[in-house]
Scaffold this motif. Structure first.
Motif, PDB file in Angstrom:
ATOM      1  N   ILE A 219       0.833  -1.198   0.000  1.00 32.83           N
ATOM      2  CA  ILE A 219       0.000   0.000   0.000  1.00 32.83           C
ATOM      3  C   ILE A 219       0.866   1.246   0.000  1.00 32.83           C
ATOM      4  N   GLU A 220       1.923   1.227   0.800  1.00 33.61           N
ATOM      5  CA  GLU A 220       2.787   2.400   0.913  1.00 33.61           C
ATOM      6  C   GLU A 220       3.411   2.762  -0.427  1.00 33.61           C
ATOM      7  N   ALA A 221       3.951   1.773  -1.141  1.00 30.48           N
ATOM      8  CA  ALA A 221       4.644   2.059  -2.395  1.00 30.48           C
ATOM      9  C   ALA A 221       3.677   2.433  -3.512  1.00 30.48           C
ATOM     10  N   LEU A 255      -6.784  -4.197  -9.985  1.00 26.89           N
ATOM     11  CA  LEU A 255      -7.809  -3.508 -10.768  1.00 26.89           C
ATOM     12  C   LEU A 255      -8.854  -2.807  -9.899  1.00 26.89           C
ATOM     13  N   GLU A 256      -9.151  -3.383  -8.738  1.00 29.20           N
ATOM     14  CA  GLU A 256     -10.132  -2.764  -7.840  1.00 29.20           C
ATOM     15  C   GLU A 256      -9.503  -1.718  -6.928  1.00 29.20           C
ATOM     16  N   GLY A 257      -8.187  -1.540  -7.025  1.00 32.31           N
ATOM     17  CA  GLY A 257      -7.517  -0.596  -6.134  1.00 32.31           C
ATOM     18  C   GLY A 257      -6.933   0.614  -6.836  1.00 32.31           C
ATOM     19  N   LEU A 258      -7.349   0.822  -8.074  1.00 43.38           N
ATOM     20  CA  LEU A 258      -6.804   1.961  -8.810  1.00 43.38           C
ATOM     21  C   LEU A 258      -7.901   2.827  -9.401  1.00 43.38           C
ATOM     22  N   GLU A 259      -7.513   3.984  -9.836  1.00 45.01           N
ATOM     23  CA  GLU A 259      -8.380   4.845 -10.630  1.00 45.01           C
ATOM     24  C   GLU A 259      -7.616   5.222 -11.885  1.00 45.01           C
ATOM     25  N   GLU A 260      -8.326   5.407 -12.983  1.00 46.33           N
ATOM     26  CA  GLU A 260      -7.660   5.816 -14.216  1.00 46.33           C
ATOM     27  C   GLU A 260      -8.539   6.772 -15.005  1.00 46.33           C
ATOM     28  N   LEU A 261      -7.876   7.589 -15.787  1.00 53.22           N
ATOM     29  CA  LEU A 261      -8.571   8.524 -16.659  1.00 53.22           C
ATOM     30  C   LEU A 261      -7.898   8.482 -18.019  1.00 53.22           C
ATOM     31  N   GLU A 262      -8.698   8.284 -19.071  1.00 51.22           N
ATOM     32  CA  GLU A 262      -8.154   8.131 -20.407  1.00 51.22           C
ATOM     33  C   GLU A 262      -7.603   9.445 -20.947  1.00 51.22           C
ATOM     34  N   ASP A 275      -4.854   4.319 -26.567  1.00 59.02           N
ATOM     35  CA  ASP A 275      -4.928   3.359 -25.462  1.00 59.02           C
ATOM     36  C   ASP A 275      -4.110   3.813 -24.246  1.00 59.02           C
ATOM     37  N   THR A 276      -4.001   5.120 -24.056  1.00 62.70           N
ATOM     38  CA  THR A 276      -3.201   5.658 -22.957  1.00 62.70           C
ATOM     39  C   THR A 276      -4.105   6.232 -21.875  1.00 62.70           C
ATOM     40  N   SER A 277      -3.777   5.916 -20.620  1.00 58.17           N
ATOM     41  CA  SER A 277      -4.507   6.445 -19.467  1.00 58.17           C
ATOM     42  C   SER A 277      -3.523   6.859 -18.391  1.00 58.17           C
ATOM     43  N   VAL A 278      -3.996   7.729 -17.493  1.00 58.66           N
ATOM     44  CA  VAL A 278      -3.258   8.050 -16.272  1.00 58.66           C
ATOM     45  C   VAL A 278      -3.838   7.189 -15.154  1.00 58.66           C
ATOM     46  N   HIS A 279      -2.979   6.476 -14.439  1.00 55.66           N
ATOM     47  CA  HIS A 279      -3.415   5.571 -13.362  1.00 55.66           C
ATOM     48  C   HIS A 279      -2.804   6.019 -12.039  1.00 55.66           C
ATOM     49  N   TRP A 280      -3.592   5.959 -10.967  1.00 53.10           N
ATOM     50  CA  TRP A 280      -3.081   6.211  -9.626  1.00 53.10           C
ATOM     51  C   TRP A 280      -3.792   5.295  -8.651  1.00 53.10           C
ATOM     52  N   PHE A 281      -3.217   5.167  -7.454  1.00 55.41           N
ATOM     53  CA  PHE A 281      -3.649   4.147  -6.503  1.00 55.41           C
ATOM     54  C   PHE A 281      -3.963   4.806  -5.154  1.00 55.41           C
ATOM     55  N   PRO A 282      -5.192   5.269  -4.981  1.00 57.53           N
ATOM     56  CA  PRO A 282      -5.560   5.952  -3.734  1.00 57.53           C
ATOM     57  C   PRO A 282      -5.404   5.038  -2.518  1.00 57.53           C
ATOM     58  N   VAL A 283      -4.845   5.596  -1.460  1.00 57.10           N
ATOM     59  CA  VAL A 283      -4.637   4.820  -0.231  1.00 57.10           C
ATOM     60  C   VAL A 283      -5.939   4.201   0.250  1.00 57.10           C
ATOM     61  N   GLN A 288      -8.881  -1.048   1.228  1.00 58.42           N
ATOM     62  CA  GLN A 288     -10.126  -1.819   1.177  1.00 58.42           C
ATOM     63  C   GLN A 288      -9.941  -3.191   0.531  1.00 58.42           C
ATOM     64  N   LEU A 289      -8.787  -3.419  -0.097  1.00 52.66           N
ATOM     65  CA  LEU A 289      -8.534  -4.723  -0.711  1.00 52.66           C
ATOM     66  C   LEU A 289      -8.293  -5.768   0.379  1.00 52.66           C
ATOM     67  N   PRO A 290      -8.652  -7.033   0.119  1.00 51.76           N
ATOM     68  CA  PRO A 290      -8.451  -8.093   1.126  1.00 51.76           C
ATOM     69  C   PRO A 290      -6.985  -8.216   1.538  1.00 51.76           C
ATOM     70  N   ALA A 291      -6.744  -8.497   2.796  1.00 49.63           N
ATOM     71  CA  ALA A 291      -5.379  -8.582   3.326  1.00 49.63           C
ATOM     72  C   ALA A 291      -4.553  -9.648   2.626  1.00 49.63           C
ATOM     73  N   GLU A 292      -5.202 -10.737   2.197  1.00 51.95           N
ATOM     74  CA  GLU A 292      -4.454 -11.832   1.567  1.00 51.95           C
ATOM     75  C   GLU A 292      -3.837 -11.427   0.236  1.00 51.95           C
ATOM     76  N   ILE A 293      -4.372 -10.371  -0.385  1.00 50.08           N
ATOM     77  CA  ILE A 293      -3.793  -9.895  -1.647  1.00 50.08           C
ATOM     78  C   ILE A 293      -2.350  -9.454  -1.435  1.00 50.08           C
ATOM     79  N   TRP A 294      -2.075  -8.792  -0.322  1.00 55.03           N
ATOM     80  CA  TRP A 294      -0.736  -8.277  -0.071  1.00 55.03           C
ATOM     81  C   TRP A 294       0.213  -9.364   0.402  1.00 55.03           C
ATOM     82  N   ALA A 295      -0.318 -10.462   0.912  1.00 51.73           N
ATOM     83  CA  ALA A 295       0.530 -11.549   1.400  1.00 51.73           C
ATOM     84  C   ALA A 295       1.206 -12.299   0.257  1.00 51.73           C
TER      85      ALA A 295
END
Length: 320
Positions: A219-221, A255-262, A275-283, A288-295
Motif C-alpha cells: 500500500i505504501e509504495a 484492478l479494484e484498487g486503482l483509478e484511471e482517466l483516459e 490506449d493511454t490512461s493516467v493511473h493512480w492508486f488511492p490509499v 479496502q482490498l483483502p489482506a491476503e492480496i498483499w501476502a
C-alpha cells in the motif's frame, strides 16, 4: 564531431536504474510507418527534430487536453488545497495520506512533524520509448515526456530512461538532454524505494506493468506511484480473465484498487497516444482490498506465457 548547439529548451540540465523492455510489436508496427525510419540522422538533426516536435505539440489541442487530464487526475489524487500548494509541490508529498497525517512521516523527518514540501523530490521513469531518432511517433512521446517534466517542475536529473533498442546516437542525445539512460534491462522490476515516482510507459508489454507492480507490491509504495501508459481497463477487456489471472497476477489483483482517466483522442496523434490512461492508486482504495492480496508476493516468471511482449534480460533468467 563538435557537440551540437542546443535550443534553449533542449539545453541539458545540470547532471547531478530497473529497466524496462518495450513492447516490440506495437512499436515495431509504428516504426514501420515512420517516414524517417530508413533515413540517417545525427545528433544535430535529431535535436532539431525534437525541437520541431515540441513546437507542433505545444500548439495542438491534444497537449492542452492531455494536460487537463493529468492535472485533473493528480488534483483528485492529491486533494490539493488550491491556495496553499501547487501541483509540483504536492507531487513531492505523494507519500502522505493527508496533509496532517503524522503516521506517514518519511524516514529522516523530525518525529512529530509532517514532511516538509520538497524533502522527497518527484522522480520520473520512462520505459519503452523506442527509436526516436528515426521514428516520429517515438519522438512525439519523448517530446511529451520532456514537456510534462517542465510543466510539473521535475528536474531532468530526476528522470531515468530505458529501451533495449536505443542506438548509440539516441543514448548520446538523451544524455545531452540531461536525463539518465539506464544501462541494464531489469524488465521493469524497479522499486521506487519510498520516493514518489511517475512512470511513463506508452505501448509497453503487459508483463512490464505486472513486473513494476510486483516490485512495489505494498500500500505504501503503490500509493506513491502514478503510471501513464496502457489502459488497465483496456487490458481487462482484451485479455481473457484466465490469462490475466494466471500470467499477469498483479494487474488482475490491483484492478479494484486503482483509478484511471483516459487520454483525450486526437487524430493528429492517433498512433502516438492511443490506449493511454493516467493511473493512480488511492490509499483508501488500497486499504479496502483483502489482506491476503498483499501476502502473495511471488516473482512473475512467465514460463507458460505465450506471446510475451517484452524483451527479456537473458542474464537475469534462471538456467534450465
Amino acid at each position: 564531431m563538435a557537440a551540437p548547439a542546443l535550443e534553449p529548451w533542449l539545453a541539458a540540465a545540470p547532471r547531478k536504474r530497473s529497466s524496462a523492455a518495450r513492447r516490440p510489436r506495437r512499436k515495431g508496427v509504428a516504426a514501420a510507418r515512420c517516414p524517417e525510419a530508413d533515413g540517417e540522422a545525427d545528433d544535430r538533426v535529431t535535436l532539431r527534430r525534437i525541437q520541431e516536435a515540441r513546437e507542433d505539440l505545444l500548439v495542438s489541442d491534444f497537449w492542452s487536453s492531455a494536460l487537463e487530464t493529468i492535472t485533473a487526475c493528480l488534483t483528485k489524487h492529491l486533494e490539493l488545497k488550491a491556495t496553499k500548494e501547487t501541483l509540483s509541490e504536492a507531487l513531492g508529498n505523494l507519500h502522505l495520506d493527508s496533509p496532517g497525517d503524522e503516521s506517514a512521516v518519511s524516514t529522516g523527518s523530525v518525529p512529530g512533524k509532517t514532511l516538509v514540501v520538497g524533502n522527497c523530490p518527484l522522480k520520473c521513469v520512462c520505459y519503452g520509448l523506442g527509436n526516436f531518432a528515426t521514428c516520429v511517433i517515438a519522438r512525439s512521446q519523448l517530446t511529451f515526456l520532456l514537456l510534462f517534466m517542465d510543466k510539473f517542475q521535475i528536474p531532468r536529473s530526476h528522470c531515468w530512461v530505458y529501451d533495449p533498442q536505443f542506438s548509440q546516437l539516441e543514448t548520446a542525445v538523451l544524455r545531452s538532454l540531461g536525463v539518465t539512460v539506464l544501462g541494464e534491462n531489469e524488465e521493469g522490476k524497479r522499486s521506487i524505494c519510498g520516493e514518489p515516482t511517475v512512470f511513463f510507459m506508452l505501448h509497453c508489454g503487459t508483463a512490464l506493468y505486472n513486473n513494476l507492480l510486483w516490485s512495489n507490491w505494498s500500500i505504501e509504495a503503490l500509493s506513491k506511484m502514478v503510471i501513464i501508459g496502457n489502459s488497465f481497463s483496456g487490458l481487462k477487456e482484451r485479455l481473457l480473465t484466465r490469462i490475466l489471472k494466471e500470467n499477469y497476477t498483479y494487474i488482475a489483483k490491483i484492478l479494484e484498487g486503482l483509478e484511471e482517466l483516459e487520454f483525450p483522442q486526437a487524430s493528429q496523434y492517433a498512433d502516438v497516444f492511443n490506449d493511454t490512461s493516467v493511473h493512480w492508486f488511492p490509499v483508501q482504495k488500497l486499504k479496502q482490498l483483502p489482506a491476503e492480496i498483499w501476502a502473495f508476493q511471488e516473482e512473475p516468471d512467465y514460463q507458460d506465457c505465450e506471446d510475451l511482449e517484452i524483451i527479456r534480460n537473458k542474464a537475469r533468467q534462471p538456467r534450465t
